[in-house]
Motif scaffolding. Structure first.
Motif, PDB file in Angstrom:
ATOM      1  N   ASN A  72      -2.222   5.881   3.165  1.00 39.06           N
ATOM      2  CA  ASN A  72      -1.747   5.291   4.120  1.00 39.06           C
ATOM      3  C   ASN A  72      -2.101   6.173   5.281  1.00 39.06           C
ATOM      4  O   ASN A  72      -1.201   5.802   6.413  1.00 39.06           O
ATOM      5  CB  ASN A  72      -0.205   4.937   4.009  1.00 39.06           C
ATOM      6  N   ALA A  73      -3.144   6.587   5.328  1.00 38.81           N
ATOM      7  CA  ALA A  73      -3.808   7.581   6.455  1.00 38.81           C
ATOM      8  C   ALA A  73      -5.094   6.855   6.916  1.00 38.81           C
ATOM      9  O   ALA A  73      -6.070   7.442   6.853  1.00 38.81           O
ATOM     10  CB  ALA A  73      -3.904   8.804   6.077  1.00 38.81           C
ATOM     11  N   HIS A  74      -4.904   5.857   7.668  1.00 39.39           N
ATOM     12  CA  HIS A  74      -6.075   4.794   7.811  1.00 39.39           C
ATOM     13  C   HIS A  74      -6.919   5.668   8.890  1.00 39.39           C
ATOM     14  O   HIS A  74      -8.291   5.515   8.778  1.00 39.39           O
ATOM     15  CB  HIS A  74      -5.493   3.434   8.311  1.00 39.39           C
ATOM     16  N   PHE A  75      -6.347   5.940   9.802  1.00 42.16           N
ATOM     17  CA  PHE A  75      -6.780   6.766  10.978  1.00 42.16           C
ATOM     18  C   PHE A  75      -8.003   7.783  10.332  1.00 42.16           C
ATOM     19  O   PHE A  75      -9.050   7.956  10.708  1.00 42.16           O
ATOM     20  CB  PHE A  75      -6.105   7.379  11.873  1.00 42.16           C
TER      21      PHE A  75
ATOM     22  N   ILE B 231       0.834  -1.141  -0.121  1.00 35.34           N
ATOM     23  CA  ILE B 231      -0.050  -0.071   0.069  1.00 35.34           C
ATOM     24  C   ILE B 231       0.939   1.385  -0.129  1.00 35.34           C
ATOM     25  O   ILE B 231       0.681   2.212  -0.744  1.00 35.34           O
ATOM     26  CB  ILE B 231      -0.753   0.204   1.376  1.00 35.34           C
ATOM     27  N   THR B 232       1.938   1.012   0.704  1.00 34.66           N
ATOM     28  CA  THR B 232       2.837   2.379   0.713  1.00 34.66           C
ATOM     29  C   THR B 232       3.478   2.528  -0.550  1.00 34.66           C
ATOM     30  O   THR B 232       3.760   3.689  -0.776  1.00 34.66           O
ATOM     31  CB  THR B 232       4.038   2.296   2.014  1.00 34.66           C
TER      32      THR B 232
ATOM     33  N   GLY C 124       3.969   3.361   7.490  1.00 30.61           N
ATOM     34  CA  GLY C 124       2.959   3.188   8.561  1.00 30.61           C
ATOM     35  C   GLY C 124       2.876   4.314   9.603  1.00 30.61           C
ATOM     36  O   GLY C 124       2.302   3.849  10.592  1.00 30.61           O
ATOM     37  N   ILE C 125       3.116   5.538   8.968  1.00 31.53           N
ATOM     38  CA  ILE C 125       2.867   6.502   9.877  1.00 31.53           C
ATOM     39  C   ILE C 125       1.505   6.882   9.826  1.00 31.53           C
ATOM     40  O   ILE C 125       1.085   7.561  10.949  1.00 31.53           O
ATOM     41  CB  ILE C 125       3.464   7.830   9.378  1.00 31.53           C
ATOM     42  N   GLY C 126       0.841   6.364   9.193  1.00 30.77           N
ATOM     43  CA  GLY C 126      -0.565   6.740   9.485  1.00 30.77           C
ATOM     44  C   GLY C 126      -1.555   5.914  10.034  1.00 30.77           C
ATOM     45  O   GLY C 126      -2.777   5.949  10.298  1.00 30.77           O
ATOM     46  N   SER C 127      -0.844   4.729  10.664  1.00 32.64           N
ATOM     47  CA  SER C 127      -1.619   3.825  11.481  1.00 32.64           C
ATOM     48  C   SER C 127      -2.039   4.431  12.706  1.00 32.64           C
ATOM     49  O   SER C 127      -1.487   5.360  13.218  1.00 32.64           O
ATOM     50  CB  SER C 127      -0.798   2.465  11.642  1.00 32.64           C
TER      51      SER C 127
ATOM     52  N   GLN D 285      -0.703  14.894   9.147  1.00 30.39           N
ATOM     53  CA  GLN D 285      -2.048  14.223   9.323  1.00 30.39           C
ATOM     54  C   GLN D 285      -2.383  14.770  10.642  1.00 30.39           C
ATOM     55  O   GLN D 285      -3.684  14.593  10.738  1.00 30.39           O
ATOM     56  CB  GLN D 285      -1.691  12.728   9.621  1.00 30.39           C
TER      57      GLN D 285
ATOM     58  N   VAL E 251      -2.575  15.582   3.547  1.00 29.85           N
ATOM     59  CA  VAL E 251      -2.327  14.192   3.560  1.00 29.85           C
ATOM     60  C   VAL E 251      -1.351  13.601   2.686  1.00 29.85           C
ATOM     61  O   VAL E 251      -0.607  12.827   2.909  1.00 29.85           O
ATOM     62  CB  VAL E 251      -3.612  13.413   3.867  1.00 29.85           C
TER      63      VAL E 251
ATOM     64  N   LEU F 208      -0.193   7.319  14.720  1.00 28.90           N
ATOM     65  CA  LEU F 208      -0.553   8.730  14.790  1.00 28.90           C
ATOM     66  C   LEU F 208      -0.944   9.063  16.146  1.00 28.90           C
ATOM     67  O   LEU F 208      -0.668  10.223  16.745  1.00 28.90           O
ATOM     68  CB  LEU F 208      -1.756   8.637  14.074  1.00 28.90           C
TER      69      LEU F 208
END
Lengths: 109, 162, 628
Positions: B48-51, A4-5, B122-125, A68, A56, B129
């Protein structure tokens, strides 16, 4: 997760910029064209979302979480603003009978 | 493959936005805006910004748009009764929006992306976050709760019938 | 010699104290300070005089401070002590003191008592500057100052508009003369590079006669003298100036200010000796003025106006003498004239005071018994002015006539005619005022009283001076000394040559006396014995005299009207059509611009949003263009 990344390598940043700017301009267009105050307000939300998307995107491309976090706070503020704004619109409708923008013309010389 | 996802999502968001602007019925506008929000949430996911994606859906579409819908129904605006603006205004609006679009594009032309250093996926996990949010940005976080409080009190006060 | 500095300063101090604090002081203190200042100045003058004479009569300069420093030239504010200035200083402070004492009584009921004394002191200060100055600039300062004080004092009772007009008239006519004076100073400075007496006169000694620059300077200075000393054509202000209180008339218009022009010419005699054409002009202007004023005086019915025209006439005679170069005689007559004219004016003031303000002599008469002291002093004054021996007027006038005859018999004829007329109208005045029966109202008759001693004492002193002042001019042969007389030896001025034989002199003397006595007898016959009053309707040539030769009307039509028309024209064409629209346009422009800009605030929300978007676009464009 790793695949995904890899979006970031596949879709270049300029595309996101283009998308965000487009959405923003459409929001501006909506503000200028519509006379219904509620639709205008919704265009503002659209503008805010365009900005969110941009932030984002940058955050993903820079590997920085701060973008974010900022988006998070923008959402917070947008929520509060919508609440108050709609309350005001309700009052205007109560006072003037319509939510037409052009009906709000008392503040003139 | 991923770029197709991107193109589809972008097309959906732009189309929904345009339809929102030009829809006659306010309820239709709301629905189209919800569509736009969903597609943007999709964008958040592939970035990758899931939250944020989840928050977008819950807060924006779930709360804010519902509020809009409530107000529209409260004010009985489901019928479109607004008179159209004169043509000159429409043309001027399109022109200015277009100008803004071009100018902003031009301004952004210069931005250069620094390549991603390894190991920062994975910074958006949620976990990551949350770590940043509660360590560096604790104060704004708490302040925003005050903001909500004042917004609630304000809106209750404003909309009260005497 | 620092005492000389104190002389003008004392009246100045008197002015400041009386002017600023006079309202809070009692009337007697104000009078005391005012008179005391002049008395102090007089005593200092006497002391300086004595030390001057005992020190060998050497002229000295006392410097106060450097006034103007322009490049290399320095004009300093200094005083010049020599014979001429000492005589003038004594006259100004002495007669001034007597008049101050007189004013204590005369102005006693006036509410602006302190202002009067303040102005009088200020006037004496400026007059002292004028006569004590070491250069023409200090002289001019005093010149202007006395003109200004004259304006203040003539218009002293400012609540009456006519008096204000008279004061303005005096000031403006003085100004016209002053313009000539200033131009003369300019030419003098450009020619000699200095305005100081000693330097200018030393330089001028190298010039030849008839030099055009000297001619210009002397003519311009004479124009200034004409304005100040009331000669043709600038004399019409003096009769109108009688609107001021009588002590003012006595001090300013008899004894001091009007003598400033004569002092100027005598002081600059070295320059005037080099310009014979100017001297000729001076003599003839003086002659015409003297005759014209004498003829007008014959038909005047106001006691002060007669004396005013008499002053103009006597000054004219002095100018004739100046014109023929008889400087010593001029100074002599200036002194004696100051004595008896001041005496006559103060006597007239006493009469007016007794008559409760009446000034028309047709309504007087028979005041001999009611005002004995005034009567005697007035008689002495009349005899003195008529030139009948042994009073002082005889000596001074006779000397002038002799010099005049020496130069030009035509001028002598005019001067003698004037003297005869002088005797006539003065005795007419005397008889109509003091002889026969009283012609006034009963109310005035009840209030007839002799004036208080503060007023009569100066009269007595002046009468003594008028009577015996001639001793200054007695030929010293009587005392067994050489030729000449006291004043001449003292002043040492360069008169023109005098070559009349003794017989001619005595013949002239007797002729003048005979004329004067004949005029007296004629006046006595007409006004005392036949008791004729001045007619109400005048005919023939008397109309010309009564109308004052219609000079005022001529001035009005020829000079004043054009100026008024010019002023009106400028007002209409420039003020109303040009300046006003321009100024108003500024205001209108602001309003219009404001109207235009306020259109932005329409209250139209859509327009505001549009404005925001436009603004953002502009900022971004600016960013792109200028900062990339």
């Amino acid at each position: 997760m790793n695949e995904i990344t890899s979006t970031i390598q596949v879709v270049p940043l300029e595309y996101y910029i283009f998308l965000s700017v487009t959405l923003f301009s459409i929001g501006v267009l909506g503000m200028l064209i519509r006379r219904n105050a509620i639709i205008a307000f919704m265009s503002i939300e659209l503008m805010l979302n365009a900005v969110n998307l941009l932030m984002v995107a940058f955050s993903a491309f820079r590997g920085d979480a701060k973008g974010q976090v900022f988006v998070f706070f923008i959402m917070v503020v947008a929520a509060a603003e919508v609440a108050i704004g709609l309350a005001i619109l309700t009052m205007i409708h109560h006072n003037r009978g319509s939510v037409d923008i052009n009906a709000l013309n008392k503040l003139k010389w | 493959m991923l770029e197709y996802v991107f193109y589809i999502l972008s097309a959906i968001s732009i189309a929904c936005a345009l339809l929102m602007v030009f829809a006659k019925n306010p309820i239709h506008s709301v629905l189209f805006l919800i569509g736009t929000f969903f597609s943007i949430a999709g964008h958040f996911v592939i970035l990758n910004a899931h939250f944020l994606a989840i928050v977008q859906i819950i807060v924006y579409t779930g709360a804010i748009m519902v509020l809009f819908l409530y107000v529209i129904m409260l004010l009985n605006l489901n019928k479109e009764s607004e008179s159209t603006k004169p043509n000159i205004v429409k043309v001027a609006a399109v022109v200015s929006a277009g100008l803004l679009f071009l100018v902003m594009l031009a301004s952004f032309k210069e931005s250069i992306a620094i390549p991603l250093p390894e190991g920062t996926d994975g910074i958006g996990s949620v976990k990551n976050l949350g770590k940043v949010l509660f360590s560096e940005y604790l104060l704004p976080f708490e302040a925003s709760s005050v903001l909500f409080l004042s917004a609630m009190a304000g809106s209750v006060l404003l909309a009260k019938k005497k | 010699m620092n005492l000389a500095l104190l002389i003008p300063v004392l009246p100045l101090i008197g002015f400041i104290i009386n002017g600023l604090f006079g309202k809070n002081l009692s009337k007697s203190s104000v009078g005391l300070i005012g008179s005391g200042a002049i008395l102090g100045a007089f005593i200092c003058t006497v002391v300086v005089f004595v030390s001057f004479v005992s020190g060998g009569s050497a002229a000295t300069t006392v410097k106060a401070f450097d006034w103007l420093v322009i490049g290399d030239t320095t004009l300093s504010f200094s005083f010049f002590v020599d014979q001429l200035s000492l005589i003038m200083m004594s006259l100004v402070t002495g007669v001034g003191f007597l008049i101050h004492v007189y004013s204590v009584g005369y102005m006693h009921d006036d509410e602006n008592y302190n202002r009067f004394f303040a102005y009088l002191n200020l006037f004496v200060f400026f007059m002292l500057l004028l006569v004590m100055g070491d250069n023409y600039l200090v002289l001019f300062t005093g010149w202007e100052g006395v003109g200004f004080c004259s304006y203040l004092l003539i218009g002293f009772w400012y609540k009456t508009p006519d008096y204000n007009d008279a004061a303005k008239k005096a000031f403006i006519m003085n100004r016209i003369g002053d313009l000539g004076f200033i131009l003369g100073l300019f030419v003098m400075f450009s020619e000699f590079g200095s305005l100081q007496f000693t330097e200018v006169f030393a330089d001028a000694a190298q010039y030849s006669e008839g030099n055009p620059a000297i001619l210009g300077i002397t003519i311009l200075l004479f124009i200034g003298a004409t304005g100040k000393s009331a000669q043709l054509p600038l004399f019409t202000w003096l009769p109108d100036a009688m609107a001021g209180p009588t002590p003012v008339s006595a001090l300013i218009h008899a004894a001091t200010m009007v003598t400033a022009g004569i002092y100027l010419i005598v002081r600059s005699h070295i320059l005037f000796n080099l310009a014979p054409e100017t001297m000729c002009i001076i003599a003839w202007v003086g002659a015409i003025t003297a005759l014209v004023a004498a003829t007008i005086a014959v038909v005047q019915n106001d006691i002060k106006k007669v004396l005013a025209y008499s002053t103009v006439s006597q000054l004219g005679m002095i100018f004739i003498a100046l014109g023929v170069g008889a400087y010593t005689s001029s100074m002599f007559h200036l002194l004696t004239h100051a004595f008896f004219k001041a005496l006559l004016f103060l006597g007239a003031g006493s009469v007016i005071h007794a008559m409760s303000g009446e000034q028309d002599i047709r309504k007087m008469g028979g005041l001999k018994k009611a005002l004995p002291l005034t009567h005697i002093t007035f008689v002495i004054g009349c005899i003195a002015i008529a030139g009948i021996p042994p009073f002082s007027g005889f000596f001074s006038k006779d000397e002038m006539l002799a010099h005049i005859f020496n130069d030009s018999p035509a001028l002598w004829v005019v001067a003698s005619a004037t003297s005869a007329l002088t005797a006539f109208y003065m005795f007419r005045l005397y008889f109509l005022t003091f002889s026969n029966g009283f012609r006034g109202t009963d109310h005035q008759k009840h209030h007839l009283h002799e004036s208080p001693s503060s007023m009569t004492t100066p009269l007595v002193v002046l009468a003594v001076l008028a009577a015996f002042g001639g001793v200054l001019g007695l030929p010293l042969e009587l005392f067994g000394l050489e030729h000449g007389h006291f004043l001449q030896n003292f002043l040492g001025l360069e008169d023109s040559s005098f070559d009349l034989s003794h017989e001619t002199e005595i013949f002239l003397m007797l002729g003048a006396v005979a004329l004067a006595v004949a005029s007296w007898l004629l006046a006595k016959r007409i006004y005392k014995e036949k008791q004729t009053l001045p007619a109400e309707n005048v005919t023939g040539i008397q109309k010309l005299f009564v109308g004052k030769y219609f000079l005022d009307e001529v001035y009005e039509k020829v000079i004043i009207r054009p100026f008024q028309l010019l002023g009106n024209a400028l007002y209409i064409f420039i003020e109303e059509r040009v300046i006003d629209p321009v100024v108003n346009a500024f205001g209108t422009l602001s309003v219009k611009k404001g109207n235009f800009v306020k259109q932005l605030q329409q209250g139209n929300t859509g327009f505001y949003i549009f404005g925001i978007v436009a603004g953002v676009v502009l900022i971004l464009v600016a960013n792109l263009i200028w900062f990339r």
